[in-house]
Design a protein around this motif. Structure first.
Motif, PDB file in Angstrom:
ATOM      1  N   GLN A 209       0.534  -1.252   0.190  1.00  0.00           N
ATOM      2  CA  GLN A 209      -0.108  -0.042  -0.019  1.00  0.00           C
ATOM      3  C   GLN A 209       1.111   0.923  -0.103  1.00  0.00           C
ATOM      4  N   VAL A 210       0.677   1.869  -0.464  1.00  0.00           N
ATOM      5  CA  VAL A 210       1.296   3.256  -0.889  1.00  0.00           C
ATOM      6  C   VAL A 210       0.206   4.952  -0.461  1.00  0.00           C
ATOM      7  N   ASN A 211       0.971   5.076   0.633  1.00  0.00           N
ATOM      8  CA  ASN A 211      -0.198   5.975   0.556  1.00  0.00           C
ATOM      9  C   ASN A 211       1.227   7.669   1.014  1.00  0.00           C
ATOM     10  N   GLY A 212       0.886   8.207   0.225  1.00  0.00           N
ATOM     11  CA  GLY A 212       1.739   9.896  -0.343  1.00  0.00           C
ATOM     12  C   GLY A 212       3.023   9.192  -0.328  1.00  0.00           C
ATOM     13  N   ASP A 213       4.326   9.095   0.355  1.00  0.00           N
ATOM     14  CA  ASP A 213       5.680   8.652   0.184  1.00  0.00           C
ATOM     15  C   ASP A 213       5.942   8.211   1.254  1.00  0.00           C
ATOM     16  N   LYS A 214       4.424   7.638   1.870  1.00  0.00           N
ATOM     17  CA  LYS A 214       4.198   6.299   3.096  1.00  0.00           C
ATOM     18  C   LYS A 214       4.222   4.969   3.147  1.00  0.00           C
ATOM     19  N   VAL A 215       5.096   4.000   2.727  1.00  0.00           N
ATOM     20  CA  VAL A 215       4.676   2.784   1.908  1.00  0.00           C
ATOM     21  C   VAL A 215       4.709   1.565   3.415  1.00  0.00           C
ATOM     22  N   SER A 216       3.755   0.869   2.884  1.00  0.00           N
ATOM     23  CA  SER A 216       3.345  -0.080   3.990  1.00  0.00           C
ATOM     24  C   SER A 216       2.846  -1.748   3.671  1.00  0.00           C
ATOM     25  N   LEU A 217       2.829  -2.477   4.271  1.00  0.00           N
ATOM     26  CA  LEU A 217       2.388  -3.747   3.503  1.00  0.00           C
ATOM     27  C   LEU A 217       0.947  -4.295   5.071  1.00  0.00           C
ATOM     28  N   GLN A 218       0.253  -4.526   3.756  1.00  0.00           N
ATOM     29  CA  GLN A 218      -2.055  -5.541   4.310  1.00  0.00           C
ATOM     30  C   GLN A 218      -1.496  -6.174   4.013  1.00  0.00           C
ATOM     31  N   ASN A 219      -2.550  -6.851   4.677  1.00  0.00           N
ATOM     32  CA  ASN A 219      -3.238  -8.496   4.835  1.00  0.00           C
ATOM     33  C   ASN A 219      -4.119  -8.452   3.483  1.00  0.00           C
ATOM     34  N   VAL A 220      -4.288  -8.719   2.663  1.00  0.00           N
ATOM     35  CA  VAL A 220      -5.660  -9.502   2.348  1.00  0.00           C
ATOM     36  C   VAL A 220      -6.517 -10.437   3.327  1.00  0.00           C
ATOM     37  N   ILE A 221      -7.719 -10.437   3.291  1.00  0.00           N
ATOM     38  CA  ILE A 221      -8.500 -11.372   3.917  1.00  0.00           C
ATOM     39  C   ILE A 221      -8.463 -12.051   3.152  1.00  0.00           C
ATOM     40  N   ASN A 222      -8.565 -13.180   4.533  1.00  0.00           N
ATOM     41  CA  ASN A 222      -9.014 -14.685   4.029  1.00  0.00           C
ATOM     42  C   ASN A 222      -7.814 -15.037   2.715  1.00  0.00           C
ATOM     43  N   VAL A 223      -7.186 -14.985   2.662  1.00  0.00           N
ATOM     44  CA  VAL A 223      -6.067 -14.916   1.202  1.00  0.00           C
ATOM     45  C   VAL A 223      -4.616 -14.825   1.966  1.00  0.00           C
ATOM     46  N   SER A 224      -4.016 -13.500   2.140  1.00  0.00           N
ATOM     47  CA  SER A 224      -2.933 -13.630   3.246  1.00  0.00           C
ATOM     48  C   SER A 224      -2.191 -14.623   5.101  1.00  0.00           C
ATOM     49  N   ARG A 225      -2.028 -15.007   4.734  1.00  0.00           N
ATOM     50  CA  ARG A 225      -1.110 -15.846   6.326  1.00  0.00           C
ATOM     51  C   ARG A 225       0.207 -15.506   6.177  1.00  0.00           C
ATOM     52  N   VAL A 226       0.434 -15.282   7.715  1.00  0.00           N
ATOM     53  CA  VAL A 226       1.551 -14.973   8.954  1.00  0.00           C
ATOM     54  C   VAL A 226       2.347 -16.230   9.694  1.00  0.00           C
ATOM     55  N   SER A 227       3.559 -16.708   9.229  1.00  0.00           N
ATOM     56  CA  SER A 227       4.028 -17.797  10.272  1.00  0.00           C
ATOM     57  C   SER A 227       5.078 -16.780  10.811  1.00  0.00           C
ATOM     58  N   ILE A 228       4.625 -17.753  12.056  1.00  0.00           N
ATOM     59  CA  ILE A 228       6.447 -16.839  13.133  1.00  0.00           C
ATOM     60  C   ILE A 228       7.028 -18.495  13.302  1.00  0.00           C
ATOM     61  N   ASN A 229       8.192 -17.867  13.326  1.00  0.00           N
ATOM     62  CA  ASN A 229       9.579 -18.423  13.749  1.00  0.00           C
ATOM     63  C   ASN A 229       8.793 -20.865  12.866  1.00  0.00           C
ATOM     64  N   ARG A 230       8.400 -19.932  12.266  1.00  0.00           N
ATOM     65  CA  ARG A 230       8.014 -21.583  11.127  1.00  0.00           C
ATOM     66  C   ARG A 230       9.105 -22.702  11.487  1.00  0.00           C
ATOM     67  N   ASP A 231       8.184 -23.480  12.032  1.00  0.00           N
ATOM     68  CA  ASP A 231       9.755 -25.030  12.276  1.00  0.00           C
ATOM     69  C   ASP A 231       9.767 -25.532  10.796  1.00  0.00           C
ATOM     70  N   MET A 232      10.423 -25.432  10.301  1.00  0.00           N
ATOM     71  CA  MET A 232      10.565 -26.376   9.162  1.00  0.00           C
ATOM     72  C   MET A 232      11.703 -26.659   8.443  1.00  0.00           C
ATOM     73  N   GLN A 233      12.679 -27.449   7.521  1.00  0.00           N
ATOM     74  CA  GLN A 233      14.378 -26.959   7.914  1.00  0.00           C
ATOM     75  C   GLN A 233      14.985 -26.597   6.986  1.00  0.00           C
ATOM     76  N   LYS A 234      13.679 -26.642   5.724  1.00  0.00           N
ATOM     77  CA  LYS A 234      13.453 -26.112   4.463  1.00  0.00           C
ATOM     78  C   LYS A 234      13.416 -24.895   4.134  1.00  0.00           C
ATOM     79  N   THR A 235      12.470 -23.627   5.136  1.00  0.00           N
ATOM     80  CA  THR A 235      12.040 -23.190   5.268  1.00  0.00           C
ATOM     81  C   THR A 235      13.297 -22.452   5.957  1.00  0.00           C
ATOM     82  N   VAL A 236      13.582 -23.154   7.324  1.00  0.00           N
ATOM     83  CA  VAL A 236      14.915 -21.980   8.144  1.00  0.00           C
ATOM     84  C   VAL A 236      16.172 -22.123   6.892  1.00  0.00           C
ATOM     85  N   ASP A 237      16.607 -23.520   6.183  1.00  0.00           N
ATOM     86  CA  ASP A 237      17.811 -23.081   5.711  1.00  0.00           C
ATOM     87  C   ASP A 237      17.367 -22.135   4.258  1.00  0.00           C
TER      88      ASP A 237
END
Length: 259
Positions: A209-237
């Motif tokens: 999302q761009v608002n003037g000179d400010k840039v941010s990220l925003q989720n899309v409901i039902n679509v976006s996902r967030v993983s916290i310290n994903r416990d997955m070796q291939k992702t760690v690599d």
């Protein structure tokens, strides 16, 4: 006789018969108004062994036909489908086209059921901050959570949505990330207190999302996902290639005044 497997990258409307072998990375439902009626749609992101991705959609009248066959993380051979332009305000993949299931579409479990790549297409923080207008494609991003702020709930179309703003740090820069809607479905905010160090977040399918000179990220409901310290070796690599683990971060603190 089995049909030859086509690369996802080659799919286009200029050929009638396609057959792909792909893993379902994500699957979700949403609703849209068609002829003044609210209709559900089933969507997926598919990825083949060459790691090319395409969005697939199942119309409301075919959801019951396919919903029990389609499983996230599984690999299928999918054939006899329609190919249409990848349009709309939200584009989950950068493919020029997307797949639309037909009643005759065939979905068969593949013999080779492992496509190990997690399917992330990471965008750097510099690429994000350089945007000067809203970007039509959703992006993936990885960074370290360094703050959060709970904002006032907002009302839209008669519904109340909670708003939380995260501060995410990557490559020496910080970018705000806005979570709107049922945030508990994306991440457990209260669980963040248990981490001794600020956790690594993987943000999947977020909008720039761009608002003037400010840039941010925003989720899309039902679509976006967030993983916290994903416990997955291939992702760690995968993350190690971005030197996330080489940084030393202080313990996360909630920010009541700003981020």
């Amino acid at each position: 006789m089995s049909l030859p497997i086509d690369p996802v990258q080659k799919i286009s409307p200029w050929k009638e018969t396609w057959s792909i072998e792909a893993k379902i990375l994500t699957i979700w439902e949403d609703a849209s108004i068609v002829n003044e009626n609210m209709q559900k749609m089933l969507h997926m992101v598919l990825m083949d062994k060459q790691h090319h991705k395409v969005q697939a959609t199942v119309d409301h009248d075919l959801i019951t036909t396919f919903i029990h066959q389609l499983k996230e993380g599984h690999v299928f051979i999918i054939s006899d489908f329609k190919v249409i332009p990848n349009g709309g305000l939200v584009r989950v993949t950068r493919h020029r086209f997307r797949i639309l299931f037909k009643c005759s579409t065939s979905v068969v479990a593949a013999e080779d059921r492992d496509i190990p790549n997690p399917g992330l297409s990471l965008t750097s923080v510099d690429e994000i901050l350089q945007k000067r207008s809203d970007y039509e494609y959703l992006i993936d991003f990885v960074g370290v959570l360094c703050g959060l702020k709970r904002k006032s709930d907002v009302e839209f179309n008669g519904k109340i949505f909670r708003v939380i703003v995260l501060a995410v740090f990557a490559d020496g820069k910080k970018i705000p990330c806005i979570l709107v809607g049922e945030c508990s479905a994306l991440m457990d905010i209260n669980s963040l207190k248990k981490y001794q160090r600020a956790p690594v977040l993987i943000l999947e399918s977020f909008k720039i999302q761009v608002n003037g000179d400010k840039v941010s990220l925003q989720n899309v409901i039902n679509v976006s996902r967030v993983s916290i310290n994903r416990d997955m070796q291939k992702t760690v690599d995968f993350l190690n290639g971005y030197h996330i683990a080489s940084h030393d971060f202080s313990r996360l603190c909630s920010d009541e005044n700003g981020i």
